[in-house]
Design an enzyme around this catalytic site. Structure first.
Site, short mmCIF file in Angstrom:
data_model
loop_
_atom_site.label_atom_id
_atom_site.label_comp_id
_atom_site.label_asym_id
_atom_site.label_seq_id
_atom_site.Cartn_x
_atom_site.Cartn_y
_atom_site.Cartn_z
N GLU A 123 0.83 -1.33 -0.04
CA GLU A 123 -0.01 -0.26 -0.14
C GLU A 123 0.72 1.06 0.26
OE1 GLU A 123 -2.59 0.04 3.37
OE2 GLU A 123 -4.42 -1.72 2.57
N ASP B 172 -5.24 10.01 9.01
CA ASP B 172 -3.91 9.50 9.69
C ASP B 172 -3.35 9.88 10.48
OD1 ASP B 172 -3.76 8.32 7.10
OD2 ASP B 172 -2.77 10.20 6.37
#
Length: 274
Positions: A49, A60
């Site tokens: 990824e 995030d």
């Protein structure tokens, strides 16, 4: 079959689970990513990824945000990320690569590279670069059926996140458009936060599989070999991101690849011992 389906089918035949590391493209050095990707494959990665840097990430945590900010300061955007994938593909045509990011860079890319007769320049050029899947954090399944169809027409999968709060209705919506695999976010919150509740993951996966036929990967909160080994027993894949970013943060350039390789080899060995 595409590279993602081929990889999961081969692993299933071997009785093994996928190891999926996440790294931010262009981190910790602007030009290190293709080399780092090869090192991760050597360490046992089955799928990679690749995070597309974005200025306003919603999912995030601070570790990956910081990595994204550094990559942005280097001038890394979607154009550069696709170039990195092309470079990786020069000598690796088997390991699936998934781009993980947000809607804004994709839609901006399409605006800047618009061409007559092409519905999405991003989809076309990502496929040509050798991308196998796309995970857009802020694309809800009910609003991207056309995008999923376009990706599949170009041999790519659209991958979705599921969370502890996902309802049966949401899982059914995801099942209608998802392919490749789904990514179960094992914690409430952002990447790198909290401690993983393995029991809760074990309880959730059968419920997910009632709706989802694609493989299920588990991420957020997996930071060591023991946890990865435990999660691999109940999932189809283990996803690790924040811990890798932390390990790479202060490495000199010539140690970035070897550091990632050594860490992933430890994880891979534990997963295979099961």
């Amino acid at each position: 079959m595409g590279r993602i389906d081929t990889t999961f089918s081969a692993l299933k035949a071997q009785g093994r689970k996928a190891l999926i590391p996440f790294v931010t493209a262009g981190y910790p050095y602007a030009d290190v990513t293709p080399e780092l990707m090869h090192a991760m494959v050597a360490g046992g990665a089955d799928v990679i990824e690749l995070g597309v840097p974005f200025s306003d990430p919603s999912a995030d945590g601070p570790v990956i945000q910081k990595a994204g900010d550094k990559a942005l300061a280097f001038g890394i955007g979607l154009v550069q990320v696709l170039t990195m994938v092309r470079e990786f593909r020069k000598t690796n045509n088997t390991t699936p690569v998934v781009l993980m990011g947000y809607a804004n860079p994709v839609e901006r890319y399409d605006q800047k590279h618009a061409k007559a007769g092409i519905s999405s320049p991003f989809v076309k050029e990502a496929a040509e670069a050798g991308v196998d899947g796309v995970l857009i954090v802020d694309y809800p399944p009910e609003e991207c059926e056309a995008f999923a169809t376009d990706l599949r027409a170009h041999g790519m999968d659209l991958i979705f996140l599921l969370a502890p709060t996902s309802t049966d209705e949401r899982m059914a919506q995801v099942a209608r458009v998802a392919s490749g695999y789904v990514y179960y976010v094992s914690l409430k919150g952002v990447t790198g936060s909290g401690a993983l509740d393995v029991g809760a993951v074990e309880a959730m996966l059968p419920r997910i599989r009632q709706h989802i036929s694609t493989p299920v990967g588990v991420g957020f909160g997996i930071r060591d070999a023991a946890t990865a080994q435990t999660i691999a027993k109940v999932s189809d894949a283990v996803v690790i991101g924040s811990k890798i970013i932390q390990l790479l943060e202060d490495q000199p350039r010539n140690q970035v690849g070897p550091t990632a390789l050594a860490f992933l080899r430890e994880i891979r060995t534990a997963m295979d011992l099961g």
